[in-house]
Design a protein around this motif. Structure first.
Motif, PDB file in Angstrom:
ATOM      1  N   GLU A  89     -20.872 -32.812 -25.911  1.00 40.44           N
ATOM      2  CA  GLU A  89     -20.563 -34.237 -26.011  1.00 40.44           C
ATOM      3  C   GLU A  89     -19.094 -34.545 -25.748  1.00 40.44           C
ATOM      4  O   GLU A  89     -18.706 -35.705 -25.628  1.00 40.44           O
ATOM      5  CB  GLU A  89     -20.930 -34.752 -27.408  1.00 40.44           C
ATOM      6  N   VAL A  90     -18.267 -33.510 -25.659  1.00 40.87           N
ATOM      7  CA  VAL A  90     -16.831 -33.710 -25.574  1.00 40.87           C
ATOM      8  C   VAL A  90     -16.409 -34.354 -24.266  1.00 40.87           C
ATOM      9  O   VAL A  90     -15.628 -35.321 -24.249  1.00 40.87           O
ATOM     10  CB  VAL A  90     -16.084 -32.380 -25.778  1.00 40.87           C
ATOM     11  N   ALA A  91     -16.893 -33.837 -23.146  1.00 39.04           N
ATOM     12  CA  ALA A  91     -16.431 -34.328 -21.844  1.00 39.04           C
ATOM     13  C   ALA A  91     -16.703 -35.817 -21.669  1.00 39.04           C
ATOM     14  O   ALA A  91     -15.848 -36.561 -21.182  1.00 39.04           O
ATOM     15  CB  ALA A  91     -17.086 -33.529 -20.716  1.00 39.04           C
ATOM     16  N   GLU A  92     -17.871 -36.273 -22.091  1.00 36.67           N
ATOM     17  CA  GLU A  92     -18.192 -37.690 -21.964  1.00 36.67           C
ATOM     18  C   GLU A  92     -17.316 -38.533 -22.885  1.00 36.67           C
ATOM     19  O   GLU A  92     -16.874 -39.628 -22.520  1.00 36.67           O
ATOM     20  CB  GLU A  92     -19.670 -37.927 -22.278  1.00 36.67           C
ATOM     21  N   ALA A  93     -17.049 -38.036 -24.091  1.00 36.65           N
ATOM     22  CA  ALA A  93     -16.157 -38.754 -25.001  1.00 36.65           C
ATOM     23  C   ALA A  93     -14.758 -38.868 -24.395  1.00 36.65           C
ATOM     24  O   ALA A  93     -14.131 -39.935 -24.462  1.00 36.65           O
ATOM     25  CB  ALA A  93     -16.096 -38.037 -26.347  1.00 36.65           C
ATOM     26  N   TRP A  94     -14.259 -37.784 -23.799  1.00 36.38           N
ATOM     27  CA  TRP A  94     -12.953 -37.841 -23.131  1.00 36.38           C
ATOM     28  C   TRP A  94     -12.941 -38.896 -22.028  1.00 36.38           C
ATOM     29  O   TRP A  94     -12.012 -39.689 -21.921  1.00 36.38           O
ATOM     30  CB  TRP A  94     -12.633 -36.481 -22.516  1.00 36.38           C
TER      31      TRP A  94
END
Length: 250
Positions: free
Chosen positions: A122-127
């Protein structure tokens, strides 16, 4: 308002917990804020109490410009309501919001101890979401008292640098940083991955730099030895703070 993106996190916080990253933001982002028409910083996921947002505003006002604005965002409406007595509009405000930033267009976003509670995928989309309007994102994690911390600087959804920061009197070995790596890296601290090799090289430099002159001198000697084989950003003024910034390990 658009429905906030994200989930309610544990909200653990302490006074001065984010002092290290606040000082880094004043240093790294000071020029951006000083030249901005509207110097807005978002503190995303400030937690159960608003103390870290209050401290961020005070530190940036003292170090960068007095009219800097901080907006604390939380998904939990109870936390937003509890923070209102501490608001000082327009300098310090609290709103309900998540990764979409409640429609704000900040210069800088600080998101600390937030993504640690999400899944790695989920990190890349949050970034990408947090930097979609052009904000510079400082995203990372720290221990409960803020004595060990790491963070990424993210531009346009892409991590550019990794910073390791420690209270040197409490640093027994650079391996300690492994426990507080950003979510995007923490599961990659295994042989064959760049972050593992980075920490191994830093650890070897630490072991070879023992000195009777105290932890700061040992850290400076460690950084000097480390940078003989790896690129290191910034300079001695930051290293003396127990801080080391390197290109993002890929």
């Amino acid at each position: 308002m658009t429905k906030p993106l994200g989930a309610i996190t544990r909200g653990t916080t302490n006074p001065n917990r984010l002092r290290r990253v606040d000082n880094f933001i004043a240093y790294r982002c000071g020029g951006l804020l000083a030249s901005a028409e509207r110097p807005l910083v978002v503190d995303l996921g400030y937690g159960a109490t608003p103390i870290t947002a209050i401290e961020l505003r005070a530190r940036l006002a003292a170090a960068v410009r007095s009219d800097v604005r901080v907006a604390g965002l939380e998904i939990d409406p109870v936390r937003v309501a509890a923070a209102q007595p501490y608001a000082d509009p327009p300098r310090l405000e609290f709103h309900r919001g998540g990764f979409e930033l409640a429609g704000l267009r900040p210069v800088v976003v600080r998101a600390f101890n937030v993504l640690r509670q999400y899944a790695e995928d989920e990190v890349a989309e949050a970034w990408r979401t947090m930097t979609a309007t052009g904000a510079l994102l400082v995203e990372g994690t720290c221990d409960e008292l803020g004595r060990i911390a790491t963070w990424a600087v993210v531009e346009d959804g892409t991590p550019r640098t990794l910073t390791l920061s420690a209270r040197l009197s409490d640093l027994d070995h650079p391996a300690t940083f492994a426990e507080r790596l950003p979510k995007a890296l923490i599961h990659h601290n295994v042989p064959g991955h760049p972050v593992h090799e980075l920490l191994a090289t830093l650890g070897a430099a630490w072991e070879a730099s023992a000195t009777p002159f105290g932890p700061r001198q040992r850290w400076l000697a460690t950084v000097d030895r480390f940078r003989s084989s790896r690129p290191v950003l910034d300079g001695p003024a930051r290293w003396r703070r127990g801080e080391l910034t390197v290109p993002w390990p890929r």
